[in-house]
Design a protein around this motif. Structure first.
Motif, PDB file in Angstrom:
ATOM      1  N   ALA A 203       0.833  -1.197   0.000  1.00 33.03           N
ATOM      2  CA  ALA A 203       0.000   0.000   0.000  1.00 33.03           C
ATOM      3  C   ALA A 203       0.861   1.237   0.000  1.00 33.03           C
ATOM      4  N   LEU A 204       0.266   2.267  -0.586  1.00 34.69           N
ATOM      5  CA  LEU A 204       0.922   3.563  -0.573  1.00 34.69           C
ATOM      6  C   LEU A 204       0.740   4.098   0.845  1.00 34.69           C
ATOM      7  N   VAL A 205       1.834   4.284   1.522  1.00 41.85           N
ATOM      8  CA  VAL A 205       1.709   4.688   2.916  1.00 41.85           C
ATOM      9  C   VAL A 205       2.354   6.058   3.127  1.00 41.85           C
ATOM     10  N   ASN A 206       1.936   6.656   4.219  1.00 36.32           N
ATOM     11  CA  ASN A 206       2.519   7.937   4.599  1.00 36.32           C
ATOM     12  C   ASN A 206       3.812   7.648   5.340  1.00 36.32           C
ATOM     13  N   LYS A 232       7.171  17.030   6.829  1.00 39.31           N
ATOM     14  CA  LYS A 232       6.375  16.843   5.619  1.00 39.31           C
ATOM     15  C   LYS A 232       6.344  15.344   5.291  1.00 39.31           C
ATOM     16  N   VAL A 233       5.149  14.819   5.146  1.00 38.47           N
ATOM     17  CA  VAL A 233       5.006  13.380   4.948  1.00 38.47           C
ATOM     18  C   VAL A 233       5.240  12.999   3.488  1.00 38.47           C
ATOM     19  N   GLU A 234       5.999  11.926   3.292  1.00 37.64           N
ATOM     20  CA  GLU A 234       6.256  11.431   1.929  1.00 37.64           C
ATOM     21  C   GLU A 234       5.402  10.195   1.678  1.00 37.64           C
ATOM     22  N   GLN A 235       5.246   9.843   0.394  1.00 36.42           N
ATOM     23  CA  GLN A 235       4.481   8.655   0.035  1.00 36.42           C
ATOM     24  C   GLN A 235       5.440   7.545  -0.373  1.00 36.42           C
ATOM     25  N   LYS A 236       5.152   6.340   0.079  1.00 36.87           N
ATOM     26  CA  LYS A 236       6.067   5.239  -0.173  1.00 36.87           C
ATOM     27  C   LYS A 236       5.256   3.934  -0.248  1.00 36.87           C
ATOM     28  N   TYR A 237       5.719   2.996  -1.091  1.00 40.51           N
ATOM     29  CA  TYR A 237       5.026   1.717  -1.187  1.00 40.51           C
ATOM     30  C   TYR A 237       5.686   0.673  -0.303  1.00 40.51           C
ATOM     31  N   LEU A 238       4.901   0.060   0.572  1.00 43.58           N
ATOM     32  CA  LEU A 238       5.425  -0.967   1.468  1.00 43.58           C
ATOM     33  C   LEU A 238       4.381  -2.056   1.647  1.00 43.58           C
ATOM     34  N   ARG A 319      -1.798   1.475  -6.854  1.00 46.88           N
ATOM     35  CA  ARG A 319      -0.518   0.802  -6.553  1.00 46.88           C
ATOM     36  C   ARG A 319      -0.011  -0.042  -7.725  1.00 46.88           C
ATOM     37  N   LEU A 320      -0.926  -0.551  -8.582  1.00 49.13           N
ATOM     38  CA  LEU A 320      -0.498  -1.398  -9.694  1.00 49.13           C
ATOM     39  C   LEU A 320       0.408  -0.640 -10.663  1.00 49.13           C
ATOM     40  N   LEU A 321       0.312   0.697 -10.657  1.00 47.82           N
ATOM     41  CA  LEU A 321       1.166   1.497 -11.534  1.00 47.82           C
ATOM     42  C   LEU A 321       2.422   2.003 -10.839  1.00 47.82           C
ATOM     43  N   HIS A 322       2.460   1.852  -9.501  1.00 50.16           N
ATOM     44  CA  HIS A 322       3.572   2.485  -8.767  1.00 50.16           C
ATOM     45  C   HIS A 322       4.337   1.554  -7.835  1.00 50.16           C
ATOM     46  N   GLY A 323       3.701   0.495  -7.398  1.00 54.19           N
ATOM     47  CA  GLY A 323       4.336  -0.345  -6.395  1.00 54.19           C
ATOM     48  C   GLY A 323       5.300  -1.350  -6.991  1.00 54.19           C
ATOM     49  N   HIS A 324       5.337  -2.511  -6.375  1.00 53.92           N
ATOM     50  CA  HIS A 324       6.246  -3.552  -6.838  1.00 53.92           C
ATOM     51  C   HIS A 324       5.492  -4.637  -7.604  1.00 53.92           C
ATOM     52  N   SER A 325       4.367  -4.263  -8.237  1.00 56.01           N
ATOM     53  CA  SER A 325       3.540  -5.227  -8.953  1.00 56.01           C
ATOM     54  C   SER A 325       4.234  -5.710 -10.225  1.00 56.01           C
ATOM     55  N   SER A 326       3.991  -6.983 -10.571  1.00 53.31           N
ATOM     56  CA  SER A 326       4.595  -7.536 -11.797  1.00 53.31           C
ATOM     57  C   SER A 326       3.924  -6.944 -13.033  1.00 53.31           C
ATOM     58  N   LEU A 327       2.775  -6.310 -12.869  1.00 59.61           N
ATOM     59  CA  LEU A 327       2.055  -5.742 -14.013  1.00 59.61           C
ATOM     60  C   LEU A 327       2.335  -4.253 -14.189  1.00 59.61           C
ATOM     61  N   LYS A 328       3.256  -3.754 -13.370  1.00 58.77           N
ATOM     62  CA  LYS A 328       3.513  -2.318 -13.373  1.00 58.77           C
ATOM     63  C   LYS A 328       3.856  -1.803 -14.778  1.00 58.77           C
ATOM     64  N   GLU A 329       4.751  -2.512 -15.459  1.00 58.01           N
ATOM     65  CA  GLU A 329       5.177  -2.039 -16.781  1.00 58.01           C
ATOM     66  C   GLU A 329       4.052  -2.128 -17.794  1.00 58.01           C
ATOM     67  N   GLU A 367     -14.760   8.645  -5.951  1.00 56.32           N
ATOM     68  CA  GLU A 367     -15.626   8.938  -4.810  1.00 56.32           C
ATOM     69  C   GLU A 367     -14.950   8.477  -3.520  1.00 56.32           C
ATOM     70  N   GLY A 368     -15.212   9.187  -2.437  1.00 56.13           N
ATOM     71  CA  GLY A 368     -14.695   8.804  -1.125  1.00 56.13           C
ATOM     72  C   GLY A 368     -13.185   8.660  -1.154  1.00 56.13           C
ATOM     73  N   SER A 369     -12.718   7.516  -0.666  1.00 55.87           N
ATOM     74  CA  SER A 369     -11.266   7.293  -0.672  1.00 55.87           C
ATOM     75  C   SER A 369     -10.913   6.143  -1.606  1.00 55.87           C
ATOM     76  N   LEU A 370     -11.752   5.909  -2.605  1.00 52.30           N
ATOM     77  CA  LEU A 370     -11.537   4.778  -3.518  1.00 52.30           C
ATOM     78  C   LEU A 370     -10.408   5.059  -4.495  1.00 52.30           C
ATOM     79  N   ASP A 371      -9.767   3.970  -4.957  1.00 54.27           N
ATOM     80  CA  ASP A 371      -8.850   4.107  -6.091  1.00 54.27           C
ATOM     81  C   ASP A 371      -9.148   3.043  -7.145  1.00 54.27           C
TER      82      ASP A 371
END
Ligand code: ZN
Length: 880
Positions: A203-206, A232-238, A319-329, A367-371
């Motif tokens: 997840a993209l975490v603070n 200042k909070v940064e965003q990171k995938y963990l 996260r599929l576009l930014h994390g460590h997903s195998s489908l990122k590319e 809507e809301g906090s959906l992605d």
């Protein structure tokens, strides 16, 4: 004549109490007074002529240990009696009590005592929310081990609480950082894991770059900074551990209806959860017909129409576009910024096995906090237009009958059902197959509990290369923290450095495996502590069901408004979960909630935002200015804090006034839900004793509002400093001029300055030393309160407020000889066992509680979303 009747009534009253085994008569000179009315008890049998601070302290010291002994003798074993469980939120052992602590624990102590006097079985337990960042920061900065730092703070704070004369059920003390407590936190975590409610996902975490840890969304302020470090909070995938709170969203939302005595806070809880109208469903992802092993979860508000899915949409920040997903590319190749993009990835619905393409939408905010969300053209015109634009096939699944009812078609086994039935049947089936289906809102997120920190409960999981994550067997609990001595505060979890501890055998295949190195959010520890108090020494389970069923729910829960959302939500979640695990009979843990107001101190702030100390401010002019630069200073009232130079040290005020004065003052200065504005100036004025009593002439513009007229004694509060010509009127808090014309500077705070900022001069009260304590013949405490001290509450309302037709919070009732709260103020100190009409026992000790009989279910105002109710309220009146 009236006075003769009153006297007669008084003695009849006394005679009655005497016949009922009441207290003795005391002769004092030629006067005879009943023991219950005496002001000062003397161990020697002689009466002190002068009532000084020392007398008060002697009295307090004399009674301190006796009251403690008295309370410790009370047994809680008799389960035939009605119970009362009063709970104040346990503190973080920072090592220093602040005035907020004094207020909350005074309230709980008073109510516990009151309920004991009513014959209830009462517990008023206390413990320590002892895990957390400051201990680790102390380890980094001062080279102290978090454990020894925490333990010494606990020891110190216990002494401080003791000095306040608080009678907690200390035999029930719990400390969350001890293995005998966190063993059961781990046990509950494993129970959650077994129930499918604890899981790991990337997840993209603070990320707090200063504290080097992940923050929950709620720990990030509106400026995007950490609530603790301010960085200042940064965003990171963990890859993080989550607790699936969304699984209980609907149940928790519905159960709010059973909590009529959660004034104000209920609305905030409801808002936090959101409208539970849809659910998440799980998909597996395929590329060119090949299963990838990646999963995607998407939300829909109309799950009944799931057979009409045309696509699954994700946001460009998914996260599929930014994390460590195998489908990122694959996803990144398909992405064209600013456009809705069809990707070569297909999502297979794990419930229906139907396939639909994944689309990256142009808009970032859903809507809301959906992605991610499921596109269903039958129920969403927006989805229909997207499907047409991209040429996606879909089928209509809803038909409207001539009578207006909607039925499903083309929906496999759900065909022919009406929408409501299909919604229930489909979500139920999804839950059964564990592929989503929990009814929730589009804004509530699962609870991220992983922390890359040392000083927390270790997550009891083992990662095995062959078996994946495996929970530690229950008999091997607790997983204790390894002893680490070098704390740098940099990098990931310090636990990863303890290689002996990290490397272990897999509980399932006995192969080489590694322990989870994250620890839990401390909110997990405090999410179930109220259960542990019912059975604190249990070595075989978190708590005994029979004991929990007797004591739960907590009858009155007292704490700060800052915990109105997160802590209460998590605590309710754990209680719902324990109920479903058949561990406890009650679903909701807290019957009644009291969110106590703040104690605020006066602040002096420069336009640049810098806070000044009181000594740095020149208050002699018409407006307060900086003593050196002559810059105008803004005077306001804010929550006490060291950085704002407006704090008061409880030990100092207790030393100055005595315990009872402080406790009594805190109770009557404002209804518990309202803020108290603590006037340091007024308090300091009294400390300059002994001073002669001075007659003064009120020169404040509000002198007409002062009920004692323009000329009266400047009492303890209003004593002018030596050489001063003016002082603060103790009643109207306006300016008064001392009759004896001595030269000197004016008052420390001119009345004009007092009216600046919030314009609430009426809310400030000083303390007059005019109450005394005793104990009646049956060992019960009495507090005789002189009229002069209490009447301050009524009398300090200035004329301007009166002209506006505002009412004071309370008024002195001459006939009842008690302070009566106006019905509009929700001064409900009495417990749930007491109907609004029930009068508490009428004795001197309960005068401060007399307002309880006027209790009305007046809800606190509900401000905007996520805004705290009562914020901006003061003792004097509501902010306009
Ligand atoms: Zn294994």
């Amino acid at each position: 004549m009236a006075s003769a009747w009153r006297r007669l009534g008084f003695y009849v009253c006394f005679l009655k109490s005497k016949l009922n085994g009441g207290p003795d008569i005391i002769s004092r000179g030629r006067r005879v007074i009943p023991g219950c009315a005496r002001g000062i008890y003397s161990a020697t049998g002689t009466w002190t002529k002068e009532y000084t601070l020392q007398t008060r302290k002697d009295v307090e010291n004399w009674w301190h240990k006796r009251i403690k002994e008295e309370t410790s003798k009370i047994s809680e074993a008799d389960k035939s009696k009605p119970k009362f469980y009063v709970l104040s939120m346990f503190p973080y052992p920072s090592g220093k009590l602040h005035m907020g602590h004094v207020r909350v624990y005074t309230i709980s102590d008073t109510i516990a005592r009151f309920q004991k006097m009513r014959g209830m079985q009462v517990i008023n337990p206390m413990g320590w929310d002892a895990f957390g960042l400051p201990a680790e920061n102390a380890a980094i900065e001062r080279n102290l081990h978090p454990e020894s730092w925490t333990q010494s703070n606990i020891k110190h704070m216990r002494k401080q609480l003791d000095r306040l004369g608080l009678c907690f059920s200390w035999d029930r003390e719990i400390t969350t950082c001890l293995p005998d407590y966190y063993k059961w936190t781990q046990y509950l975590f494993i129970k959650l894991y077994e129930a499918g409610l604890a899981y790991q996902k990337e997840a993209l975490v603070n990320w707090d770059p200063v504290d080097q840890t992940v923050l929950a969304n709620e720990q990030v302020d509106e400026h995007g900074c950490s609530w603790r470090s301010g960085a200042k909070v940064e965003q990171k995938y963990l890859r993080q551990w989550f607790i699936k709170t969304t699984a209980y969203a609907k149940a928790m939302q519905d159960a709010l209806a059973d909590l009529p005595e959660w004034y104000g806070i209920k609305g905030m809880q409801a808002h936090w959860i959101g409208d539970c109208v849809g659910c998440h469903l799980d998909f597996t992802l395929k590329v060119d017909g090949h299963v990838t092993g990646e999963k995607l979860t998407a939300y829909t508000a109309t799950p009944e129409a799931i057979y009409g899915t045309s696509h699954v949409a994700i946001s460009p920040s998914h996260r599929l576009l930014h994390g460590h997903s195998s489908l990122k590319e694959t996803f990144r190749k398909a992405l064209v910024p600013g456009q809705d993009c069809l990707t070569p990835v297909t999502a297979v619905n794990m419930l229906t096995q139907r396939e639909a393409p994944v689309v990256i939408l142009a808009k970032a905010d859903f809507e809301g906090s959906l992605d991610s969300k499921i596109g269903i053209p039958s129920t969403s015109p927006e989805d229909a237009s997207l499907a047409q634009t991209l040429g996606l096939p879909y089928s209509e699944v809803i038909e409207t009958l001539p009578d207006g009812t909607e039925r499903l078609r083309n929906s496999a086994e759900f065909t022919g059902m009406n929408r409501q039935d299909a919604f229930l049947a489909l979500t139920q089936k999804a839950r059964r197959k564990r592929v989503g289906g929990d009814v929730t809102s589009d804004k509530l997120k699962d609870w991220l509990v992983s922390r890359q920190r040392y000083w927390g409960t270790p997550i009891p999981m083992v990662h095995c290369p062959a078996c994946g994550p495996v929970p530690v067997p229950l008999q091997d609990l607790p997983v204790t923290l390894p002893h680490i001595t070098a704390f740098t505060g940099k990098g990931g979890s310090p636990l990863a450095t303890a290689s002996d501890w990290v490397n272990c055998a897999c509980p399932r295949c006995r192969g080489a495996a590694k322990r989870e190195t994250d620890t839990m959010d401390t909110f997990v520890d405090s999410a179930w502590y109220y259960f542990r108090y019912t059975d604190p020494q249990n070595a075989h389970s978190p708590f005994n069901a029979a004991l929990a069923d007797y004591w739960m729910p907590v009858d009155l829960y007292i704490g700060g408004k800052e915990h109105a959302v997160m802590h209460l939500f998590y605590a309710r979640f754990f209680s719902h979960f324990c109920h479903d695990q058949n561990m406890v009979k009650h679903r909701e843990p807290f019957h009644k909630l009291l969110a106590q107001g703040l104690i605020k101190g006066q602040t002096f702030r420069l336009p640049s935002g810098q806070y000044l100390q009181r000594e740095e401010v020149d208050l002699t002019g018409s407006v307060p200015v900086h003593a050196n630069t002559k810059e105008t200073v803004e005077v306001t009232w804010e929550k006490m804090s060291k950085s704002k130079h407006n704090g008061v040290d409880p030990q100092e005020v207790v030393g100055r006034y005595g315990i009872d004065t402080i406790r009594l003052y805190i109770l009557f200065a404002a209804p518990p839900e309202k803020d108290i504005l603590w006037d340091v100036k007024a308090s300091l004025a009294e400390s300059r004793s002994p001073q002669p009593r001075v007659r003064g002439r009120c020169v404040c513009p509000d002198r007409d509002g002062c009920p004692d007229g323009p000329s009266h004694h400047l009492g303890a509060l209003g004593r002018p400093a030596t050489g001063a010509r003016e002082a603060v009127c103790p009643l109207c808090l306006g300016r008064r001029r001392a009759a004896s014309g001595v030269a000197g500077r004016g008052p420390a705070v001119p009345s004009a300055a007092r009216r600046r900022g919030d314009g609430r001069p009426g809310a400030r009260v000083g303390i007059t030393a005019s109450h005394s304590q005793g104990i009646d013949g049956r060992g019960r405490g009495t507090l005789a309160v002189k009229r002069s001290s209490i009447s301050l509450v009524q009398k300090r309302m200035p004329a301007r407020q009166k002209q506006r037709g505002e009412r004071p919070q309370g008024h002195w009732d001459d006939q009842q000889q008690s302070l009566r709260h106006n019905p509009r103020a929700p001064a409900s100190l009495a417990g749930p066992g007491q109907s609004p009409r029930t009068r508490p026992p009428k004795r001197a000790g309960c005068q401060a509680l007399a307002g309880a009989k006027h209790q009305e279910n007046v809800p606190l105002p509900q401000n905007g979303p996520h805004q705290l109710p009562g914020a901006g309220l003061t003792a004097g009146r509501r902010k306009g």
